[in-house]
Write a protein that holds these residues in place. Sequence first.
Motif, PDB file in Angstrom:
ATOM      1  N   LEU A   1       0.823  -1.209   0.000  1.00  0.00           N
ATOM      2  CA  LEU A   1       0.000   0.000   0.000  1.00  0.00           C
ATOM      3  C   LEU A   1       0.858   1.261   0.000  1.00  0.00           C
ATOM      4  CD1 LEU A   1      -2.679   1.495   0.105  1.00  0.00           C
ATOM      5  CD2 LEU A   1      -2.752   1.047   2.574  1.00  0.00           C
ATOM      6  N   LYS A   2       1.920   1.285   0.774  1.00  0.00           N
ATOM      7  CA  LYS A   2       2.787   2.465   0.819  1.00  0.00           C
ATOM      8  C   LYS A   2       3.310   2.801  -0.571  1.00  0.00           C
ATOM      9  CE  LYS A   2       6.875   4.381   3.064  1.00  0.00           C
ATOM     10  NZ  LYS A   2       7.963   4.117   4.022  1.00  0.00           N
ATOM     11  N   TRP A   3       3.753   1.805  -1.301  1.00  0.00           N
ATOM     12  CA  TRP A   3       4.284   1.998  -2.664  1.00  0.00           C
ATOM     13  C   TRP A   3       3.198   2.583  -3.562  1.00  0.00           C
ATOM     14  CZ3 TRP A   3       9.141   0.719  -4.772  1.00  0.00           C
ATOM     15  CH2 TRP A   3       9.225   0.778  -6.158  1.00  0.00           C
ATOM     16  N   ARG A   4       2.022   1.979  -3.538  1.00  0.00           N
ATOM     17  CA  ARG A   4       0.927   2.444  -4.392  1.00  0.00           C
ATOM     18  C   ARG A   4       0.523   3.869  -4.027  1.00  0.00           C
ATOM     19  NH1 ARG A   4      -3.506  -1.336  -3.158  1.00  0.00           N
ATOM     20  NH2 ARG A   4      -2.267  -1.965  -1.370  1.00  0.00           N
ATOM     21  N   ALA A   5       0.511   4.181  -2.724  1.00  0.00           N
ATOM     22  CA  ALA A   5       0.119   5.521  -2.276  1.00  0.00           C
ATOM     23  C   ALA A   5       1.149   6.565  -2.689  1.00  0.00           C
ATOM     24  CB  ALA A   5      -0.064   5.537  -0.757  1.00  0.00           C
TER      25      ALA A   5
ATOM     26  N   VAL B   1      -8.299   6.883  -5.377  1.00  0.00           N
ATOM     27  CA  VAL B   1      -8.445   5.491  -4.953  1.00  0.00           C
ATOM     28  C   VAL B   1      -9.503   4.851  -5.839  1.00  0.00           C
ATOM     29  CG1 VAL B   1      -9.063   3.934  -3.062  1.00  0.00           C
ATOM     30  CG2 VAL B   1      -7.860   6.088  -2.574  1.00  0.00           C
ATOM     31  N   GLU B   2      -9.133   3.767  -6.500  1.00  0.00           N
ATOM     32  CA  GLU B   2     -10.106   3.021  -7.301  1.00  0.00           C
ATOM     33  C   GLU B   2     -10.173   1.601  -6.750  1.00  0.00           C
ATOM     34  OE1 GLU B   2      -8.642   1.578 -11.300  1.00  0.00           O
ATOM     35  OE2 GLU B   2      -7.402   3.372 -11.097  1.00  0.00           O
TER      36      GLU B   2
ATOM     37  N   LYS C   1     -13.736  -3.356   1.854  1.00  0.00           N
ATOM     38  CA  LYS C   1     -13.264  -4.742   1.913  1.00  0.00           C
ATOM     39  C   LYS C   1     -11.835  -4.826   2.454  1.00  0.00           C
ATOM     40  CE  LYS C   1     -16.262  -6.248  -1.817  1.00  0.00           C
ATOM     41  NZ  LYS C   1     -16.350  -6.730  -3.190  1.00  0.00           N
ATOM     42  N   TRP C   2     -11.226  -3.677   2.708  1.00  0.00           N
ATOM     43  CA  TRP C   2      -9.855  -3.649   3.225  1.00  0.00           C
ATOM     44  C   TRP C   2      -9.864  -3.879   4.733  1.00  0.00           C
ATOM     45  CZ3 TRP C   2      -6.592   0.902   0.844  1.00  0.00           C
ATOM     46  CH2 TRP C   2      -6.577   0.770  -0.543  1.00  0.00           C
TER      47      TRP C   2
ATOM     48  N   GLN D   1      -7.106   0.533   6.068  1.00  0.00           N
ATOM     49  CA  GLN D   1      -7.949   1.725   6.003  1.00  0.00           C
ATOM     50  C   GLN D   1      -7.327   2.874   6.785  1.00  0.00           C
ATOM     51  OE1 GLN D   1     -12.018   0.822   7.081  1.00  0.00           O
ATOM     52  NE2 GLN D   1     -12.177  -0.800   5.556  1.00  0.00           N
ATOM     53  N   LYS D   2      -6.776   2.576   7.952  1.00  0.00           N
ATOM     54  CA  LYS D   2      -6.115   3.612   8.760  1.00  0.00           C
ATOM     55  C   LYS D   2      -4.868   4.133   8.061  1.00  0.00           C
ATOM     56  CE  LYS D   2      -7.823   2.183  13.255  1.00  0.00           C
ATOM     57  NZ  LYS D   2      -7.517   1.576  14.541  1.00  0.00           N
ATOM     58  N   GLU D   3      -4.108   3.222   7.468  1.00  0.00           N
ATOM     59  CA  GLU D   3      -2.903   3.630   6.729  1.00  0.00           C
ATOM     60  C   GLU D   3      -3.283   4.518   5.543  1.00  0.00           C
ATOM     61  OE1 GLU D   3       0.927   1.603   4.444  1.00  0.00           O
ATOM     62  OE2 GLU D   3      -0.425   0.317   5.578  1.00  0.00           O
ATOM     63  N   LEU D   4      -4.337   4.147   4.836  1.00  0.00           N
ATOM     64  CA  LEU D   4      -4.804   4.954   3.709  1.00  0.00           C
ATOM     65  C   LEU D   4      -5.200   6.355   4.166  1.00  0.00           C
ATOM     66  CD1 LEU D   4      -5.603   5.279   0.720  1.00  0.00           C
ATOM     67  CD2 LEU D   4      -7.844   4.323   1.338  1.00  0.00           C
ATOM     68  N   ALA D   5      -5.856   6.448   5.318  1.00  0.00           N
ATOM     69  CA  ALA D   5      -6.273   7.756   5.847  1.00  0.00           C
ATOM     70  C   ALA D   5      -5.055   8.662   6.068  1.00  0.00           C
ATOM     71  CB  ALA D   5      -7.057   7.583   7.139  1.00  0.00           C
ATOM     72  N   VAL D   6      -3.952   8.100   6.523  1.00  0.00           N
ATOM     73  CA  VAL D   6      -2.721   8.882   6.722  1.00  0.00           C
ATOM     74  C   VAL D   6      -2.197   9.380   5.372  1.00  0.00           C
ATOM     75  CG1 VAL D   6      -0.302   8.762   7.477  1.00  0.00           C
ATOM     76  CG2 VAL D   6      -2.107   7.720   8.868  1.00  0.00           C
ATOM     77  N   TYR D   7      -2.214   8.526   4.358  1.00  0.00           N
ATOM     78  CA  TYR D   7      -1.745   8.943   3.026  1.00  0.00           C
ATOM     79  C   TYR D   7      -2.649  10.024   2.435  1.00  0.00           C
ATOM     80  CZ  TYR D   7       1.271   4.859   3.326  1.00  0.00           C
ATOM     81  OH  TYR D   7       2.206   3.944   3.725  1.00  0.00           O
ATOM     82  N   ILE D   8      -3.939   9.913   2.648  1.00  0.00           N
ATOM     83  CA  ILE D   8      -4.866  10.936   2.142  1.00  0.00           C
ATOM     84  C   ILE D   8      -4.571  12.273   2.818  1.00  0.00           C
ATOM     85  CG2 ILE D   8      -7.284  11.679   2.122  1.00  0.00           C
ATOM     86  CD1 ILE D   8      -8.002   8.660   1.734  1.00  0.00           C
ATOM     87  N   GLN D   9      -4.365  12.266   4.119  1.00  0.00           N
ATOM     88  CA  GLN D   9      -4.050  13.499   4.841  1.00  0.00           C
ATOM     89  C   GLN D   9      -2.722  14.085   4.359  1.00  0.00           C
ATOM     90  OE1 GLN D   9      -5.869  15.407   6.849  1.00  0.00           O
ATOM     91  NE2 GLN D   9      -4.165  16.837   6.789  1.00  0.00           N
ATOM     92  N   THR D  10      -1.729  13.238   4.166  1.00  0.00           N
ATOM     93  CA  THR D  10      -0.430  13.713   3.667  1.00  0.00           C
ATOM     94  C   THR D  10      -0.590  14.348   2.296  1.00  0.00           C
ATOM     95  OG1 THR D  10       0.739  12.006   4.917  1.00  0.00           O
ATOM     96  CG2 THR D  10       1.927  13.004   3.067  1.00  0.00           C
ATOM     97  N   TYR D  11      -1.358  13.699   1.423  1.00  0.00           N
ATOM     98  CA  TYR D  11      -1.543  14.255   0.090  1.00  0.00           C
ATOM     99  C   TYR D  11      -2.240  15.612   0.149  1.00  0.00           C
ATOM    100  CZ  TYR D  11      -2.513  14.907  -4.802  1.00  0.00           C
ATOM    101  OH  TYR D  11      -2.565  15.436  -6.067  1.00  0.00           O
ATOM    102  N   LYS D  12      -3.215  15.761   1.024  1.00  0.00           N
ATOM    103  CA  LYS D  12      -3.892  17.055   1.148  1.00  0.00           C
ATOM    104  C   LYS D  12      -2.901  18.151   1.538  1.00  0.00           C
ATOM    105  CE  LYS D  12      -8.513  15.352   2.222  1.00  0.00           C
ATOM    106  NZ  LYS D  12      -9.594  15.277   3.220  1.00  0.00           N
TER     107      LYS D  12
END
Length: 160
Positions: free
Chosen positions: A18-22, A32-33, A38-39, A44-55
């Motif tokens: 996930l880190k690589w893809r993010a 995110v597609e 289903k994750w 899901q928590k890791e993705l939330a961190v990447y979304i915040q970083t991207y913002k």
Amino acid sequence: GAHISSVPNHITHRSIPLKWRALVAMSGNFGVEADISKWSQRDQKELAVYIQTYKEIRPLIQFGDFYRLESPYISPRASWMFVNKSQTEVILFVFQVKPRAKAIKVQPIKLRGLNPSKKYEIRGKGLKLSGKKLMEGWLPTEFKNPTGSYHCELYRLNTL
């Protein structure tokens, strides 16, 4: 666009961390597609961190100057960076795309587009170097001997 898909990918059938893809997606129009319901909770928590970083970094990605630093075709790494117009903020992406042969000396990453006379701090690393030194060749310690491929990092630098 640049999107995070589910794993294994429905086209390539590869399972990439996930880190690589993010981090790859952050280099473009992050999206995110995937059906994240289903994750796992952890993903899901890791993705939330990447979304915040991207913002936080999105303005620099969209409006900064882009520099390709290393080609994965001639190096075991791929790296690129974004620098804001005033040369005070930098985002560096580094990807270990294939294992490094032990006999091959790792070349330093030479940043570009910095102000040589300004001092930059690498967030979270406690490292402060001049733009000149960073452009002469700087290598994150953890990339000297990475384990295998799919090791990646995002570095944020700011002037002092």
